[in-house]
Write an enzyme that holds these catalytic residues in place. Structure first.
Site, short mmCIF file in Angstrom:
data_model
loop_
_atom_site.label_atom_id
_atom_site.label_comp_id
_atom_site.label_asym_id
_atom_site.label_seq_id
_atom_site.Cartn_x
_atom_site.Cartn_y
_atom_site.Cartn_z
N ARG A 87 -64.07 -17.86 -4.75
CA ARG A 87 -63.57 -16.88 -5.70
C ARG A 87 -62.47 -16.03 -5.04
O ARG A 87 -62.44 -15.86 -3.84
CB ARG A 87 -64.70 -15.94 -6.15
CG ARG A 87 -65.60 -16.55 -7.21
CD ARG A 87 -66.70 -15.59 -7.65
NE ARG A 87 -67.66 -15.36 -6.62
CZ ARG A 87 -67.71 -14.28 -5.84
NH1 ARG A 87 -66.84 -13.29 -6.02
NH2 ARG A 87 -68.62 -14.16 -4.91
N TYR A 226 -61.75 -23.89 -8.96
CA TYR A 226 -62.97 -23.75 -8.18
C TYR A 226 -64.02 -22.84 -8.81
O TYR A 226 -63.72 -21.71 -9.21
CB TYR A 226 -62.64 -23.21 -6.78
CG TYR A 226 -63.83 -23.37 -5.87
CD1 TYR A 226 -64.09 -24.59 -5.28
CD2 TYR A 226 -64.74 -22.34 -5.69
CE1 TYR A 226 -65.22 -24.78 -4.51
CE2 TYR A 226 -65.86 -22.51 -4.91
CZ TYR A 226 -66.09 -23.74 -4.32
OH TYR A 226 -67.21 -23.92 -3.55
N LYS A 235 -69.55 -16.61 -13.75
CA LYS A 235 -69.28 -15.21 -13.37
C LYS A 235 -68.46 -14.48 -14.44
O LYS A 235 -68.70 -13.30 -14.73
CB LYS A 235 -68.56 -15.15 -12.04
CG LYS A 235 -69.24 -15.92 -10.93
CD LYS A 235 -70.61 -15.39 -10.60
CE LYS A 235 -71.19 -16.13 -9.39
NZ LYS A 235 -72.47 -15.59 -9.00
N HIS A 255 -76.70 -10.03 -11.59
CA HIS A 255 -76.51 -11.10 -10.59
C HIS A 255 -77.85 -11.30 -9.86
O HIS A 255 -77.99 -10.92 -8.70
CB HIS A 255 -75.41 -10.65 -9.61
CG HIS A 255 -74.91 -11.73 -8.71
ND1 HIS A 255 -74.28 -11.45 -7.52
CD2 HIS A 255 -74.92 -13.07 -8.82
CE1 HIS A 255 -73.93 -12.58 -6.94
NE2 HIS A 255 -74.30 -13.57 -7.70
N SER A 277 -73.53 -13.06 -3.25
CA SER A 277 -73.34 -14.50 -3.15
C SER A 277 -73.63 -14.97 -1.73
O SER A 277 -73.28 -14.30 -0.76
CB SER A 277 -71.89 -14.87 -3.50
OG SER A 277 -71.59 -14.45 -4.80
N CYS A 279 -76.42 -15.26 -0.03
CA CYS A 279 -77.42 -14.50 0.75
C CYS A 279 -78.82 -15.04 0.49
O CYS A 279 -79.81 -14.33 0.68
CB CYS A 279 -77.36 -13.02 0.42
SG CYS A 279 -75.92 -12.20 1.12
N ASP A 306 -79.28 -17.40 -10.06
CA ASP A 306 -78.04 -16.62 -9.87
C ASP A 306 -77.84 -15.50 -10.90
O ASP A 306 -77.33 -14.46 -10.54
CB ASP A 306 -76.84 -17.58 -9.92
CG ASP A 306 -75.56 -16.95 -9.39
OD1 ASP A 306 -75.62 -16.21 -8.39
OD2 ASP A 306 -74.49 -17.19 -9.98
N ARG A 396 -70.37 -26.66 -2.23
CA ARG A 396 -71.37 -26.42 -3.28
C ARG A 396 -71.95 -27.70 -3.83
O ARG A 396 -71.34 -28.76 -3.74
CB ARG A 396 -70.69 -25.67 -4.43
CG ARG A 396 -70.14 -24.28 -4.05
CD ARG A 396 -71.17 -23.22 -4.28
NE ARG A 396 -70.78 -21.92 -3.71
CZ ARG A 396 -71.43 -20.80 -3.97
NH1 ARG A 396 -72.47 -20.79 -4.78
NH2 ARG A 396 -71.06 -19.66 -3.43
O1 SAT Z 1 -68.68 -17.46 -8.05
S1 SAT Z 1 -69.12 -18.81 -7.73
O2 SAT Z 1 -69.63 -19.43 -8.92
O3 SAT Z 1 -67.98 -19.58 -7.18
C1 SAT Z 1 -70.35 -18.74 -6.57
C2 SAT Z 1 -70.73 -17.39 -6.14
O4 SAT Z 1 -69.91 -16.69 -5.55
O5 SAT Z 1 -71.88 -16.98 -6.34
MN MN Z 2 -73.74 -15.71 -7.46
#
Ligand code: SAT
Ligand code: MN
Length: 612
Positions: A87, A226, A235, A255, A277, A279, A306, A396
């Protein structure tokens, strides 16, 4: 006939559009087509035939490389552009009419300027390409908590990922049509769905923007293929736009993973947990109980890894759904030890992005620890450890949630699951103990607002720098954090039966720089304590920052903790916390007068206790 060259392929009008019910969608698709000028338009129905045709096309043009069909049937490798691997927070904007509504936590641009800037990039960008129209539903298709969107993209890789990550296709379109005509009949606008426009453009980091227009339920993303930049349901919709919508509609878009913990008596408590993200949300959501717990009958159920949408139910409890249908998980570090459920989940029908390859074409990443070696790195070059890791640190996997052995059938329940506990956590090498409990909701909101974490590879930029990441929403909140904290506080109403709020830190380090807590499956010991607190059974010690377990309040049999580990994991360091609370106070003040007084008062109450 090839599923991608049906009659619909040239039309900006959905073939089954009856009367005016899809009028808003058809009009928008026509506008986008006029701007981007694709060679063809394909309306995605989500069928197997469509998916097979798309995959065949991507295999033919090298977008997807087949993996070893014996070890990883139905699985593919995608290599992104090497400058397009995470991101891009510095290019991500929230474009509200008033800058203050986006807040200091977001990059802001005036909507008219943002539209002009990004539309100039979209102008003619799909020439020579097919434009895909993806109707999708975030959440169970029949849930009142779910919300729909349509993503328009020129990336077949995005279509394939959206098919795994959302409920995509004909059912979603039917819901969009139903909701649109319902609203039109009540005199409102027929477009209730979120509009997401995406093009990979030239994949040029200099020509890249991720723009959100929450007041228009609109997303425009250009120049990246991406993850969170391109899979707009995730997101962009389910967090940034949804958080904004949730505020006006009285719910929360967070989140957070959602996990069900079933005790030996067969009672399941659902826990929602926010971590930044990369973690360990996926690991916690798929946790395997330690041996003794398994023997005693403990079970763990994965609802989501997530994102969590929560709303108060008629009984006053918060009910949560996972708006997603799949996992877009971090591959590096995933192993039979750290997350056996994830490894099992990705054995088939998985898209891997930016992993390395073994000699026999199996996906490989650092920390996989299965005795195999990579021969090719994520860029497609021969693997040379001197030139960096085989897998990109933000490599990923994308896979359907249903393939997870611990997948909870409750993930499909339209009512959602009742939440017993909310957990906030970050990566903190020092100061922050293993776990503590907030004394009430207001204190819990402060605990979330004050969350700090060291940055990870999920976003471009320096890794390992401590920053405040309230509720793990720093990159994802679609409006001013001060208003967001106020919204959180507003749930504490008479009759509400709110979850208890906890803070955890799995990442505390010793003097030698090593983690003091074993983590992974052993985190269940901490979850058990939380559930004990929820049931009013487990003990704890009150401190100014909340209730900490004494080491004896947690079941620690079978793990050896050093004296240093016990002292730091279960200890409370007054001087360090005093400094932390001064810094939290400064952080809250950075939001000016919009910061809710109740939150500042809570910070001051605790700062006062720490000063004694
Ligand atoms: O934002 S992504 O879907 O690329 C993955 C993340 O940061 O949790
Ligand atoms: Mn995330």
């Amino acid at each position: 006939m090839n599923a991608l060259s049906s009659d619909a392929s040239k039309s900006a009008i959905h073939p089954s559009a009856s009367g005016s019910s899809l009028v808003a969608l058809n009009r928008w698709v026509a506008e986008v087509a006029a701007l981007t000028r694709p060679d063809a338009i394909h309306w995605c129905d989500g069928s197997d035939e469509e998916s097979e045709a798309l995959i065949a096309q991507m295999q033919a043009d090298g977008t997807l490389l087949p993996l070893n069909p014996d070890t990883h049937p139905g699985s593919w490798l995608h290599r992104s552009h090497p400058d397009d691997v995470a991101r891009v927070e510095h290019l991500t904007f929230v474009c509200t009419s008033e800058q203050d509504d986006a807040g200091p936590n977001n990059h802001w641009m005036a909507p008219a300027e943002a539209h002009a800037k990004i539309d100039a990039l979209f102008d003619g960008c799909m020439r020579g390409r097919t434009m895909y129209v993806i109707p999708y539903c975030m959440g169970p298709i029949d849930s009142p908590l779910s919300r729909c969107g349509v993503e328009i993209t020129d990336s077949p890789y995005v279509v394939a990922n959206m098919r795994l990550m959302t409920r995509m296709g004909a059912d979603a379109l039917a819901r969009i049509e139903r909701e649109g005509s319902g609203q039109a009949a009540r005199g409102g606008p027929a477009d209730t769905f979120v509009k997401g426009l995406h093009s990979i453009g030239e994949l040029d980091p200099e020509r890249r923007f991720i723009m959100h227009f929450p007041e228009e339920l609109t997303i425009k993303s250009y120049g990246s293929g991406y993850g969170g930049n391109a899979l707009l349901g995730k997101k962009c919709h389910a967090l940034r736009i949804a958080s904004y919508q949730a505020r006006s509609e009285g719910w929360l878009a967070e989140h957070m993973l959602i996990v069900g913990i079933e005790n030996p008596q067969g009672e399941t408590h659902y826990v929602a947990a926010a971590f930044p993200s990369a973690c360990g949300k996926t690991n916690l959501a798929m946790l395997i109980p330690p041996e003794g717990y398994r023997r005693d009958g403990w079970k763990v159920w994965t609802v989501g890894d997530d994102i969590c949408w929560m709303r108060p139910g008629a009984d006053g409890r918060l009910y949560a759904i996972n708006p997603e249908a799949g996992y877009f998980g971090v591959a590096p570090g995933t192993s039979a030890k750290s997350n056996p459920n994830a490894l099992e989940t990705i054995r088939k029908d998985t898209i891997f992005t930016n992993v390395g390859l073994t000699a026999d074409n199996q996906p490989w990443w650092e920390g996989l620890d299965n005795g195999q070696q990579p021969v090719t790195d994520w860029r497609g070059n021969p693997y040379d450890p001197a030139k960096g890791p085989a897998a990109h640190p933000n490599a990923r996997f994308t896979v359907s949630a249903k393939q997870c052995p611990s997948w909870s059938p409750m993930a499909e329940d339209p009512q959602g699951v009742p939440i017993s506990a909310i957990v906030f956590g970050g990566r903190r090498a020092s100061l922050v103990p293993l776990v503590f409990e907030a004394r009430d909701w207001t204190h819990g909101v402060l605990v979330g607002a004050a969350m700090g974490s060291e940055t990870t590879a999920a976003a471009t930029g320096a890794v390992g720098v401590m920053r405040r990441d309230p509720m793990a929403m720093k990159p994802f909140c679609g409006y001013n954090f001060a208003d967001y904290f106020g919204h959180w506080l507003s749930f504490d109403t008479p009759g509400a039966k709110l979850p208890k709020i906890f803070h955890v830190n799995w990442f505390r380090k010793g003097d030698d720089g090593r983690f003091l807590w074993p983590g992974f499956g052993d985190n269940l010991r901490v979850l058990e304590w939380m559930i004990g607190r929820v049931r009013g059974e487990a003990g704890g010690v009150e401190t100014p920052i909340g209730t900490l377990p004494a080491a004896g309040d947690l079941k620690l049999d079978g793990i050896a903790l050093s004296e240093e580990a016990e002292a730091r994991l279960f200890g409370f360091e007054q001087a360090g916390w005093k400094a932390e609370f001064d810094s939290i106070g400064e952080y809250l003040d950075g939001y000016g007068s919009r910061m809710p007084q109740a939150l500042k008062a809570e910070q001051q109450r605790i700062a006062g206790l720490l000063a004694d």
